[in-house]
Design a protein around this motif. Structure first.
Motif, short mmCIF file in Angstrom:
data_model
loop_
_atom_site.label_atom_id
_atom_site.label_comp_id
_atom_site.label_asym_id
_atom_site.label_seq_id
_atom_site.Cartn_x
_atom_site.Cartn_y
_atom_site.Cartn_z
N TYR A 77 0.82 -1.14 0.12
CA TYR A 77 0.13 -0.06 0.16
C TYR A 77 0.82 1.21 -0.18
CZ TYR A 77 -3.59 -3.33 1.37
OH TYR A 77 -4.57 -4.24 1.55
N ARG A 78 0.29 2.39 -0.80
CA ARG A 78 1.08 3.50 -0.73
C ARG A 78 0.79 4.21 0.66
NH1 ARG A 78 -1.17 6.84 -4.69
NH2 ARG A 78 0.43 8.61 -4.31
N PHE A 79 -0.44 3.90 1.31
CA PHE A 79 -0.61 4.64 2.58
C PHE A 79 0.51 4.62 3.75
CE2 PHE A 79 -2.30 5.08 7.07
CZ PHE A 79 -2.90 6.04 6.84
N LEU B 89 0.41 11.18 8.08
CA LEU B 89 -0.67 11.90 8.73
C LEU B 89 0.05 13.07 9.51
CD1 LEU B 89 -2.94 9.13 9.77
CD2 LEU B 89 -3.26 10.38 7.54
N PRO B 90 -0.79 14.09 9.92
CA PRO B 90 -0.23 15.28 10.66
C PRO B 90 0.14 14.69 12.13
CG PRO B 90 -2.31 15.79 9.69
CD PRO B 90 -2.02 14.50 9.35
N GLY B 91 1.40 15.16 12.52
CA GLY B 91 2.13 14.42 13.80
C GLY B 91 1.10 14.63 14.80
N GLY B 92 0.46 15.70 15.10
CA GLY B 92 -0.44 16.29 16.32
C GLY B 92 -1.38 15.29 16.21
N LEU B 93 -2.08 15.17 15.07
CA LEU B 93 -3.03 13.86 14.94
C LEU B 93 -2.61 12.62 15.65
CD1 LEU B 93 -6.01 12.89 14.27
CD2 LEU B 93 -4.93 12.66 11.79
N ALA C 51 -1.35 -1.38 15.89
CA ALA C 51 -2.57 -1.83 16.48
C ALA C 51 -3.55 -2.01 15.23
CB ALA C 51 -3.25 -0.61 17.18
N PHE C 52 -3.40 -1.29 14.29
CA PHE C 52 -4.34 -1.26 13.28
C PHE C 52 -3.86 -1.86 11.78
CE2 PHE C 52 -5.71 1.77 16.49
CZ PHE C 52 -7.06 1.44 16.50
N GLY C 53 -2.85 -2.31 11.71
CA GLY C 53 -2.39 -2.93 10.39
C GLY C 53 -1.51 -1.73 9.51
N ALA C 54 -1.24 -1.86 8.37
CA ALA C 54 -0.61 -1.31 7.22
C ALA C 54 -1.33 -0.10 7.09
CB ALA C 54 -0.19 -2.00 5.96
N ARG C 55 -2.56 0.02 6.85
CA ARG C 55 -3.72 1.11 6.66
C ARG C 55 -4.73 1.09 7.74
NH1 ARG C 55 -6.04 1.14 0.57
NH2 ARG C 55 -7.01 -0.88 0.61
N PRO C 56 -5.15 2.10 8.02
CA PRO C 56 -6.62 2.23 8.75
C PRO C 56 -7.84 1.50 8.03
CG PRO C 56 -6.23 4.35 7.93
CD PRO C 56 -5.06 3.45 7.53
N SER C 57 -8.76 1.33 8.91
CA SER C 57 -10.04 0.70 8.29
C SER C 57 -11.30 1.45 9.04
CB SER C 57 -10.22 -0.87 8.76
OG SER C 57 -10.25 -1.24 10.21
N GLY C 58 -12.51 1.07 8.58
CA GLY C 58 -13.67 1.55 9.50
C GLY C 58 -13.39 1.52 10.84
N GLU C 59 -12.90 0.39 11.45
CA GLU C 59 -12.78 0.26 12.78
C GLU C 59 -11.81 1.14 13.69
OE1 GLU C 59 -13.18 -1.42 16.80
OE2 GLU C 59 -14.57 -1.67 14.84
N PHE C 60 -10.75 1.53 12.93
CA PHE C 60 -10.15 2.80 13.28
C PHE C 60 -10.72 4.06 13.37
CE2 PHE C 60 -7.25 6.43 12.22
CZ PHE C 60 -6.54 6.23 13.44
N LEU D 130 -7.30 7.85 4.12
CA LEU D 130 -6.51 7.28 3.25
C LEU D 130 -5.81 8.10 2.15
CD1 LEU D 130 -8.66 4.06 2.51
CD2 LEU D 130 -6.76 4.20 3.84
N THR D 131 -6.50 8.87 1.63
CA THR D 131 -6.04 10.06 0.78
C THR D 131 -5.10 10.97 1.55
OG1 THR D 131 -8.12 10.14 -0.73
CG2 THR D 131 -6.42 12.03 -0.80
N ALA D 132 -5.18 11.33 3.05
CA ALA D 132 -4.33 11.94 3.66
C ALA D 132 -3.04 11.31 3.66
CB ALA D 132 -5.06 12.59 4.75
#
Length: 456
Positions: A4-6, A11-15, A37-46, A113-115
């Motif tokens: 994945y490219r994600f 993502l913003p460091g503060g976030l 905790a959530f894998g290579a990229r986030p899902s709806g659960e995240f 995902l875009t971010a």
């Protein structure tokens, strides 16, 4: 396995830090902790688990993302549809009304995902950054390092009483600015919460980071009084010889790591000298911010032609208010009034229908009942101001001023407008403290009956 490219680190460091704290994930590197905790990229659960910090720490602070998410959520009829979203405040209120539903999560996840795939190169963990004098703190991004190089050269070329402001294009209230003071050295400043709306404000983490990288805390502003040697912004002064590379590194790290501009290409600059003369700096490699409209000239030079009718005068007023507000377009409401938000009040510019008169007025307090000393309070206001008038109409207090519109003089209109807006903000707060009631931009208080006497 698919690649994945994600990248969480994009993502913003503060976030990332906020989500890590909110979810109580261990580890020194927030991006790595989230990946574990959530894998290579986030899902709806995240999104489900992190909706609070995602909304408050990311979406509401990013105007582009905020508008897009709001538009998509409203298209799906989520949240309070009656909420007006024509302003940033309205968008924030609407977002906070939306439930953490599967539909919301799918919308937010697509933006997330875009971010995580755009613009920003992966960063080195904070512990690996070097912040020693003369060494680069920007090795994780060639684009930021190139900007620091160009900024250092540019700052060294500024002459006495010349200024440079770097701001984030879609968040212009987030900036770093520099003032060349000649024998007194150089000053730099970056924004403090005194000048940001509630949803834009720097959180405790961001403020701590500003202090840790070398900024001095504001010494004046709200609740601090005045300090001629300090600033209501975060600031830093350097004496001669000025260490331009150190200053450039500080400015770029602030934009990148604290104010969270995603890439130097999303910045704009404005440079000018005392008196307002604009300076062009092509070697910075940034978009030049459009200079504000010219300041009003002497009144005799801004008297417009005598209008033939109300419609022509209204167009002249719109043109004049473009100059006063520095805007390209002026929006009117359903009554052809021009509304302008202040800190506490909304002022209106109105062309009267029965005479060539332009009225500027601001309702400053209402829903206060019928306090026995309200007329005394209004008289106190009128005795303390030289421009405009306050009036009690039985329901509320209105501050107003009129100017002649035949011919219309922009400077006169500007003076009346600024007086009404600033005095409206000042007296709305004082009257609400004394009588309770409602103001346009603030919390309502229950009416308070007070004994006669006393002063504002």
């Amino acid at each position: 396995m698919p690649r994945y490219r994600f990248d969480w680190a994009a993502l913003p460091g503060g976030l990332l830090r906020e989500v890590q704290r909110d979810l109580k994930l261990p580890g020194p590197d927030p991006a790595a902790a989230l990946k574990r905790a959530f894998g290579a990229r986030p899902s709806g659960e995240f999104v489900k688990q992190a909706w609070g910090p995602l909304r408050e720490r990311w979406i509401v602070k990013d105007p582009v993302v905020r508008k897009s998410v709001v538009s998509e959520l409203r298209a799906k009829s989520l949240g309070r549809m009656e909420t007006r979203v024509g302003t940033a405040k309205g968008e924030v209120v609407y977002l906070r009304s939306c439930r953490n539903s599967p539909t919301l999560r799918s919308v937010v996840l697509a933006h997330l995902l875009t971010a995580g795939e755009e613009l920003r190169a992966p960063k080195a963990p904070a512990a690996e950054k070097v912040n020693n004098r003369g060494s680069s703190i920007l090795g994780s991004s060639k684009a930021w390092a190139s900007l620091a190089d160009a900024l250092a050269v540019t700052l060294a070329q500024l002459e006495v009483d010349q200024y440079l402001i770097l701001s984030i294009r879609d968040k212009p209230d987030y900036f770093v600015q520099f003032a060349q003071q000649g024998p007194s050295g150089l000053r730099a400043e970056t924004v403090s919460n005194d000048f940001l709306e509630q949803w834009e404000q720097l959180d405790d983490d961001a403020q701590a980071r500003l202090s840790s990288i070398g900024w001095q805390s504001p010494t004046s502003g709200k609740g601090k009084g005045r300090d001629s040697m300090g600033s209501p912004n975060y600031f830093r002064d350097w004496e001669l010889p000025v260490p331009y590379r150190e200053i450039a590194d500080l400015g770029v790290q602030t934009l990148d790591d604290v104010l969270e501009a995603r890439h130097p290409g999303l910045l704009a600059y404005r440079a000018f000298a005392t008196g307002g003369a604009e300076i062009i700096l092509p070697n910075l490699g940034l978009v030049r911010e459009r200079p504000p409209a010219q300041a009003p000239q002497p009144a005799r030079a801004l008297a417009q032609a005598v209008p033939a009718n109300r419609e022509e005068l209204l167009e002249q007023v719109k043109d004049a208010m473009k100059v006063v507000l520095g805007l390209d377009t002026i929006v009117t409401d359903e009554e052809d009034d021009i509304p302008v938000r202040g800190e506490t009040v909304i002022s209106y510019v109105r062309v009267q229908k029965d005479a060539p008169i332009v009225s500027i007025f601001a309702p400053i307090i209402w829903d206060i009942g019928s306090p026995p000393d309200i007329l005394q309070a209004v008289n106190e206001i009128n005795s303390s101001i030289r421009f405009g008038r306050a009036a009690w109409d039985g329901k509320g207090v209105v501050l107003a001023a009129d100017v002649v519109g035949s011919p219309l003089v922009t400077e006169q209109l500007a003076t009346a407008f600024r007086a009404v807006l600033s005095l409206g903000d000042e007296y709305a707060k004082k009257l609400q403290e004394r009588f309770g009631g409602r103001v346009a931009l603030g919390q309502a208080l229950p009416p308070r009956q007070v004994p006669t006497g006393g002063y504002l």
